[in-house]
Design a protein around this motif. Structure first.
Motif, PDB file in Angstrom:
ATOM      1  N   LEU A 157       0.846  -1.182   0.000  1.00 50.58           N
ATOM      2  CA  LEU A 157       0.000   0.000   0.000  1.00 50.58           C
ATOM      3  C   LEU A 157       0.886   1.238   0.000  1.00 50.58           C
ATOM      4  O   LEU A 157       1.641   1.473   0.949  1.00 50.58           O
ATOM      5  CB  LEU A 157      -0.915   0.000   1.221  1.00 50.58           C
ATOM      6  CG  LEU A 157      -1.916   1.150   1.301  1.00 50.58           C
ATOM      7  CD1 LEU A 157      -2.895   1.093   0.129  1.00 50.58           C
ATOM      8  CD2 LEU A 157      -2.678   1.117   2.619  1.00 50.58           C
ATOM      9  N   TYR A 171       1.280  -3.332   5.495  1.00 56.94           N
ATOM     10  CA  TYR A 171       0.931  -4.202   4.368  1.00 56.94           C
ATOM     11  C   TYR A 171       1.955  -3.972   3.272  1.00 56.94           C
ATOM     12  O   TYR A 171       1.764  -3.154   2.373  1.00 56.94           O
ATOM     13  CB  TYR A 171      -0.486  -3.912   3.868  1.00 56.94           C
ATOM     14  CG  TYR A 171      -0.947  -4.841   2.755  1.00 56.94           C
ATOM     15  CD1 TYR A 171      -1.050  -6.213   2.968  1.00 56.94           C
ATOM     16  CD2 TYR A 171      -1.298  -4.350   1.503  1.00 56.94           C
ATOM     17  CE1 TYR A 171      -1.478  -7.070   1.955  1.00 56.94           C
ATOM     18  CE2 TYR A 171      -1.736  -5.195   0.489  1.00 56.94           C
ATOM     19  CZ  TYR A 171      -1.824  -6.555   0.712  1.00 56.94           C
ATOM     20  OH  TYR A 171      -2.248  -7.404  -0.282  1.00 56.94           O
ATOM     21  N   ALA A 195      -1.043  -2.177  -4.214  1.00 56.11           N
ATOM     22  CA  ALA A 195      -2.302  -2.556  -3.586  1.00 56.11           C
ATOM     23  C   ALA A 195      -3.398  -1.527  -3.836  1.00 56.11           C
ATOM     24  O   ALA A 195      -3.138  -0.325  -3.965  1.00 56.11           O
ATOM     25  CB  ALA A 195      -2.095  -2.731  -2.086  1.00 56.11           C
ATOM     26  N   SER A 196      -4.610  -2.020  -3.880  1.00 59.46           N
ATOM     27  CA  SER A 196      -5.782  -1.152  -3.959  1.00 59.46           C
ATOM     28  C   SER A 196      -6.224  -0.769  -2.553  1.00 59.46           C
ATOM     29  O   SER A 196      -5.838  -1.402  -1.567  1.00 59.46           O
ATOM     30  CB  SER A 196      -6.928  -1.862  -4.675  1.00 59.46           C
ATOM     31  OG  SER A 196      -7.341  -3.012  -3.926  1.00 59.46           O
ATOM     32  N   ARG A 197      -7.043   0.257  -2.486  1.00 65.92           N
ATOM     33  CA  ARG A 197      -7.536   0.708  -1.182  1.00 65.92           C
ATOM     34  C   ARG A 197      -8.935   1.279  -1.367  1.00 65.92           C
ATOM     35  O   ARG A 197      -9.190   2.026  -2.311  1.00 65.92           O
ATOM     36  CB  ARG A 197      -6.596   1.764  -0.603  1.00 65.92           C
ATOM     37  CG  ARG A 197      -7.078   2.384   0.699  1.00 65.92           C
ATOM     38  CD  ARG A 197      -6.081   3.407   1.196  1.00 65.92           C
ATOM     39  NE  ARG A 197      -6.541   4.093   2.405  1.00 65.92           N
ATOM     40  CZ  ARG A 197      -5.814   4.959   3.095  1.00 65.92           C
ATOM     41  NH1 ARG A 197      -4.593   5.270   2.688  1.00 65.92           N
ATOM     42  NH2 ARG A 197      -6.301   5.525   4.172  1.00 65.92           N
ATOM     43  N   THR A 241      -7.741  -3.027   2.030  1.00 70.94           N
ATOM     44  CA  THR A 241      -6.651  -2.960   1.067  1.00 70.94           C
ATOM     45  C   THR A 241      -6.487  -4.347   0.457  1.00 70.94           C
ATOM     46  O   THR A 241      -6.243  -5.321   1.167  1.00 70.94           O
ATOM     47  CB  THR A 241      -5.346  -2.460   1.718  1.00 70.94           C
ATOM     48  OG1 THR A 241      -4.306  -2.433   0.752  1.00 70.94           O
ATOM     49  CG2 THR A 241      -4.922  -3.304   2.905  1.00 70.94           C
ATOM     50  N   ASP A 242      -6.683  -4.424  -0.869  1.00 77.79           N
ATOM     51  CA  ASP A 242      -6.842  -5.713  -1.538  1.00 77.79           C
ATOM     52  C   ASP A 242      -7.940  -6.476  -0.802  1.00 77.79           C
ATOM     53  O   ASP A 242      -9.039  -5.963  -0.658  1.00 77.79           O
ATOM     54  CB  ASP A 242      -5.514  -6.478  -1.587  1.00 77.79           C
ATOM     55  CG  ASP A 242      -4.498  -5.825  -2.522  1.00 77.79           C
ATOM     56  OD1 ASP A 242      -4.897  -5.028  -3.386  1.00 77.79           O
ATOM     57  OD2 ASP A 242      -3.293  -6.113  -2.391  1.00 77.79           O
TER      58      ASP A 242
END
Length: 299
Positions: A174, A190, A235-237, A256-257
């Motif tokens: 992240l 993360y 990573a996505s958030r 996140t993910d």
């Protein structure tokens, strides 16, 4: 450390460059001294971890219930990834409970030496010296293939493949950015590293105050600034909303993910309550909780 040309005239008048350099020198000295302190069972633990293809490390802090939930969820969704619990707790009773929990579940456990930073205001530095100790004393001698650093209150809600996350790149996680500059770093709650690719890098999870980077920010200079961020997978958030299974009241969390972050479970007011609400939701439907959160909206 920020280039001297980036300081403003006002900062020069206030002697900010000198203050920052002195603080950095002090932090490096504290890290070096702390890093030489042994932990009980350290050598045996290194032998247990040596050569593992992937390891996840979490820094436990005064919340046995958080470690229990993380261990349960990883056992369900990441059964092939060992969770190494490194205990940075300042409460002796919590340390006892976490050690007992890990022994009962056969989790690799390391009681970190007492932190030189004990107060709440030094949480970032305490986390940083713990991570630097872990890298120096566990990761480097054990030489695993891939390492993941996971917050003790970050809960997986679906399968995860850390090896695939870093396929073709040195790190994943992240991303957080500095304020008013181009610097960025991976949140150490993360983040994943192909250790074979970064073993020669002097990783440093200290903060970088001049660049407004929190724990892990010193890795900007030694690693992240050499990378082309737009070309990396990261990573996505997103914000999600969790309805309490008992009261129906909704609270927002970060996803996140496929990992749900309780957020400050060991520090902020109400953190234990938030952790309990997540625990109830997880126990009620561990396999369906992720889909429910992804479909959630503001109350």
């Amino acid at each position: 450390m920020r280039d001297l040309s980036h300081y403003t005239f006002t900062e020069w008048l206030a002697a900010a460059p000198l203050a920052h350099r002195l603080r950095r020198a002090r932090n490096r000295l504290v890290d070096r001294v702390y890093g030489q302190r042994p932990a009980a069972g350290q050598e045996a633990l290194v032998e247990r971890l040596r050569g593992a293809p992937v390891l996840a490390f979490t820094v436990a802090f005064n919340m046995p219930d958080a470690v229990a939930l993380l261990a349960d969820a990883m056992g369900r969704f990441l059964p092939g990834t060992p969770l190494v619990v490194c205990d940075n707790s300042t409460d002796d009773a919590a340390r006892t409970d976490i050690a007992r929990l890990c022994a009962g579940r056969d989790l690799p456990y390391c009681p970190l030496p007492p932190s030189p930073y004990r107060g709440k205001r030094n949480g970032s530095r305490s986390h940083a010296v713990a991570l630097n100790w872990i890298v120096a004393n566990l990761v480097r001698p054990a030489a695993p293939g891939v390492i993941a650093l996971i917050d003790h209150d970050l809960i997986p809600l679906g399968p995860e493949d850390f090896v695939q996350r870093v396929a073709g790149q040195p790190c994943y996680g992240l991303v957080r950015h500095g304020t008013g500059n181009e610097a960025w770093y991976l949140w150490p709650g993360y983040s994943v590293f192909d250790f074979g690719r970064v073993a020669g890098t002097p990783l440093d999870f200290g903060t970088d105050t001049p660049l407004t980077l929190d724990t892990g920010g010193q890795n900007w200079d030694v690693l992240y600034r050499t990378l082309d961020l737009p070309r990396l997978r990261m990573a996505s958030r997103r914000r999600v909303y969790l309805a309490d299974v008992e009261t129906g009241e909704s609270e927002h969390f970060m996803l996140t993910d496929n990992w749900l972050h309780v957020g400050g479970a060991g520090h902020r007011g109400g953190g234990a309550g938030a952790l309990a609400r997540v625990r109830r939701a997880y126990d009620a439907d561990p396999d369906g909780l992720l889909a429910s959160l992804l479909a959630s909206g503001p109350p």
